[in-house]
Design a protein around this motif. Structure first.
Motif, PDB file in Angstrom:
ATOM      1  N   LEU A  55       0.837  -1.202   0.000  1.00  0.00           N
ATOM      2  CA  LEU A  55       0.000   0.000   0.000  1.00  0.00           C
ATOM      3  C   LEU A  55       0.871   1.250   0.000  1.00  0.00           C
ATOM      4  O   LEU A  55       0.679   2.183  -0.783  1.00  0.00           O
ATOM      5  N   GLU A  56       1.881   1.257   0.879  1.00  0.00           N
ATOM      6  CA  GLU A  56       2.773   2.421   0.982  1.00  0.00           C
ATOM      7  C   GLU A  56       3.549   2.640  -0.314  1.00  0.00           C
ATOM      8  O   GLU A  56       3.757   3.770  -0.743  1.00  0.00           O
ATOM      9  N   GLN A  57       3.959   1.525  -0.938  1.00  0.00           N
ATOM     10  CA  GLN A  57       4.753   1.654  -2.168  1.00  0.00           C
ATOM     11  C   GLN A  57       3.894   2.097  -3.348  1.00  0.00           C
ATOM     12  O   GLN A  57       4.296   2.950  -4.128  1.00  0.00           O
ATOM     13  N   TRP A  58       2.721   1.526  -3.461  1.00  0.00           N
ATOM     14  CA  TRP A  58       1.857   1.836  -4.604  1.00  0.00           C
ATOM     15  C   TRP A  58       1.297   3.249  -4.531  1.00  0.00           C
ATOM     16  O   TRP A  58       1.122   3.909  -5.544  1.00  0.00           O
TER      17      TRP A  58
ATOM     18  N   ALA B 163       2.210   6.188  -2.838  1.00  0.00           N
ATOM     19  CA  ALA B 163       3.069   7.138  -2.147  1.00  0.00           C
ATOM     20  C   ALA B 163       2.708   8.572  -2.488  1.00  0.00           C
ATOM     21  O   ALA B 163       3.008   9.494  -1.739  1.00  0.00           O
ATOM     22  N   THR B 164       2.052   8.782  -3.627  1.00  0.00           N
ATOM     23  CA  THR B 164       1.713  10.144  -4.049  1.00  0.00           C
ATOM     24  C   THR B 164       0.238  10.244  -4.426  1.00  0.00           C
ATOM     25  O   THR B 164      -0.406   9.235  -4.726  1.00  0.00           O
ATOM     26  N   ASP B 165      -0.264  11.481  -4.416  1.00  0.00           N
ATOM     27  CA  ASP B 165      -1.648  11.691  -4.830  1.00  0.00           C
ATOM     28  C   ASP B 165      -1.869  11.305  -6.284  1.00  0.00           C
ATOM     29  O   ASP B 165      -2.940  10.838  -6.658  1.00  0.00           O
ATOM     30  N   GLU B 166      -0.844  11.520  -7.084  1.00  0.00           N
ATOM     31  CA  GLU B 166      -0.945  11.174  -8.499  1.00  0.00           C
ATOM     32  C   GLU B 166      -1.167   9.666  -8.679  1.00  0.00           C
ATOM     33  O   GLU B 166      -2.001   9.241  -9.488  1.00  0.00           O
ATOM     34  N   ALA B 167      -0.456   8.888  -7.896  1.00  0.00           N
ATOM     35  CA  ALA B 167      -0.614   7.435  -7.982  1.00  0.00           C
ATOM     36  C   ALA B 167      -2.021   7.022  -7.551  1.00  0.00           C
ATOM     37  O   ALA B 167      -2.639   6.139  -8.157  1.00  0.00           O
ATOM     38  N   CYS B 168      -2.537   7.675  -6.512  1.00  0.00           N
ATOM     39  CA  CYS B 168      -3.900   7.377  -6.057  1.00  0.00           C
ATOM     40  C   CYS B 168      -4.903   7.713  -7.149  1.00  0.00           C
ATOM     41  O   CYS B 168      -5.827   6.948  -7.442  1.00  0.00           O
ATOM     42  N   ARG B 169      -4.698   8.883  -7.776  1.00  0.00           N
ATOM     43  CA  ARG B 169      -5.631   9.332  -8.819  1.00  0.00           C
ATOM     44  C   ARG B 169      -5.617   8.397 -10.029  1.00  0.00           C
ATOM     45  O   ARG B 169      -6.654   8.062 -10.567  1.00  0.00           O
TER      46      ARG B 169
ATOM     47  N   SER C 152      -4.336  18.959 -15.617  1.00  0.00           N
ATOM     48  CA  SER C 152      -3.589  18.612 -14.410  1.00  0.00           C
ATOM     49  C   SER C 152      -4.523  18.092 -13.314  1.00  0.00           C
ATOM     50  O   SER C 152      -5.741  18.205 -13.406  1.00  0.00           O
ATOM     51  N   ARG C 153      -3.942  17.520 -12.304  1.00  0.00           N
ATOM     52  CA  ARG C 153      -4.651  17.033 -11.120  1.00  0.00           C
ATOM     53  C   ARG C 153      -5.847  16.136 -11.439  1.00  0.00           C
ATOM     54  O   ARG C 153      -6.929  16.286 -10.882  1.00  0.00           O
ATOM     55  N   GLY C 154      -5.622  15.216 -12.356  1.00  0.00           N
ATOM     56  CA  GLY C 154      -6.653  14.218 -12.639  1.00  0.00           C
ATOM     57  C   GLY C 154      -7.887  14.752 -13.323  1.00  0.00           C
ATOM     58  O   GLY C 154      -8.941  14.123 -13.287  1.00  0.00           O
ATOM     59  N   ARG C 155      -7.762  15.944 -13.952  1.00  0.00           N
ATOM     60  CA  ARG C 155      -8.932  16.482 -14.647  1.00  0.00           C
ATOM     61  C   ARG C 155      -8.891  16.101 -16.118  1.00  0.00           C
ATOM     62  O   ARG C 155      -7.839  15.914 -16.709  1.00  0.00           O
TER      63      ARG C 155
ATOM     64  N   LEU D  93      -3.995  10.072   2.166  1.00  0.00           N
ATOM     65  CA  LEU D  93      -4.571   9.881   3.504  1.00  0.00           C
ATOM     66  C   LEU D  93      -5.885   9.098   3.441  1.00  0.00           C
ATOM     67  O   LEU D  93      -6.142   8.217   4.256  1.00  0.00           O
ATOM     68  N   TRP D  94      -6.701   9.457   2.450  1.00  0.00           N
ATOM     69  CA  TRP D  94      -7.964   8.739   2.257  1.00  0.00           C
ATOM     70  C   TRP D  94      -7.706   7.241   2.032  1.00  0.00           C
ATOM     71  O   TRP D  94      -8.391   6.391   2.595  1.00  0.00           O
ATOM     72  N   PHE D  95      -6.736   6.955   1.176  1.00  0.00           N
ATOM     73  CA  PHE D  95      -6.443   5.551   0.885  1.00  0.00           C
ATOM     74  C   PHE D  95      -6.013   4.805   2.150  1.00  0.00           C
ATOM     75  O   PHE D  95      -6.356   3.657   2.349  1.00  0.00           O
ATOM     76  N   ARG D  96      -5.268   5.501   2.998  1.00  0.00           N
ATOM     77  CA  ARG D  96      -4.850   4.862   4.240  1.00  0.00           C
ATOM     78  C   ARG D  96      -6.022   4.651   5.190  1.00  0.00           C
ATOM     79  O   ARG D  96      -6.093   3.643   5.894  1.00  0.00           O
TER      80      ARG D  96
END
Ligand SMILES: [Zn+2]
Length: 310
Positions: A12-15, A17-23, A49-52, A79-82
């Motif tokens: 989870l931490e590796q995948w 690590a950034t908001d971009e990866a979550c998006r 940008s930012r997943g738009r 944070l949400w993912f966590r």
């Protein structure tokens, strides 16, 4: 999309690590067959940008979080993912207080609101109804418990339906009802169980009249004097579920559940219970995120009622 999900907290931490990866992950969950414009269903978009996304056909601008529980959040998706990992990876979930503490959120209210938003994603729209032989009964939750002292201020009436699976339990559904009347119990049965199923109840008269609605009604009536444990022998699955539910509310949430929000806790309990055989906890994380990008946003205000200043 392949059912790709982290299996351990390290992954989870590796995948993520950034908001971009979550998006990026949310994009694959929301549009597994590629982008589709929510306005014109156009299939091509410019990546802003930012997943738009800007639709090439109608120029409508959308984002992967628009219309989901993550809409308008000012907190990082990491944070949400966590938070979602915390409540899906643990057998009993997590309380708002523990999520606040573990994630280092400043306010308890944020943690509480997140958990409620996440609970709303636990009910899949158009999920399949129960079928087969389904035990159905009501139980009181909350109020004064002679063994445990006072908890959940008010008593609520909860109807529970549990599929019979041999001697075990299949899937379950539960909901609060204002009263154990024919109107409310019949509606519960119709909303939770497929027509043609066998509804197994005790002798409570409000369950009468299920046949004209297309169900087979099996009643197990207790003869002779009322004995306290008889009900749990007649409908053992429902009573097993009821006692697990009460233990969870008291244990994980320490009874800190208000009557008006009880249904959301029932949804969380049901989500976890119906996936208890799942081999991987990561799969629950995946399912929840998958459902989360399909859910309408809810604000704290609409959750606690319009008159709240919170
Ligand atoms: Zn469009």
């Amino acid at each position: 999309m392949n059912e790709d999900y982290p299996k351990t907290i390290l992954e989870l931490e590796q995948w993520f690590a950034t908001d971009e990866a979550c998006r990026d992950y949310l994009v694959r969950l929301r549009w597994p067959d590629g982008f589709a414009c929510p306005r014109c269903d156009g299939r091509e978009a410019w990546n802003a940008s930012r997943g738009r996304f800007v639709c090439r056909t109608c120029r409508h601008q959308s984002s992967v979080t628009a219309g989901t529980i993550f809409q308008d959040t000012r907190k990082p998706l990491t944070l949400w993912f966590r938070a979602i990992w915390l409540i899906t990876s643990q057998k009993n979930g997590a309380s708002a207080a523990s999520v606040q503490q573990i994630l280092g959120l400043k306010s308890y209210q944020t943690a509480w609101t997140w958990l409620h938003k996440i609970r709303r994603a636990m009910v899949r729209p158009n999920r399949e109804k129960l079928r087969g032989v389904v035990e159905t009964d009501e139980t009181f939750v909350g109020g004064e418990d002679p063994k445990d002292g006072t908890w959940i201020e008010q008593k609520s009436l909860v109807v529970i339906a549990a599929e019979e699976d041999g001697s075990g339990i299949g899937r379950i559904r539960m909901a609060t009802v204002p009263a154990a009347t024919r109107k409310h119990l019949h509606r519960f049965v119709q909303e939770t169980t497929e027509v043609g199923s066998v509804i197994h109840t005790d002798g409570w008269r409000a369950y009468e009249g299920l046949e004209p609605l297309g169900y087979i009604h099996r009643r197990t009536v207790l003869l002779g004097q009322k004995d306290k444990n008889a009900a749990s022998r007649l409908l053992p699955r429902v009573h097993r579920v009821a006692s697990l539910l009460k233990r969870w509310l008291l244990g994980t949430h320490q009874g800190a559940v208000s009557t008006e929000h009880l249904d959301y806790y029932l949804d969380e309990f049901t989500f976890r219970f119906n996936r208890r055989a799942s081999r991987s906890r990561g799969k629950l994380f995946f399912r929840l995120l998958q459902q989360a990008v399909q859910v309408e946003p809810t604000t704290y205000r609409s959750m606690v009622g319009r008159n709240s200043n919170a």
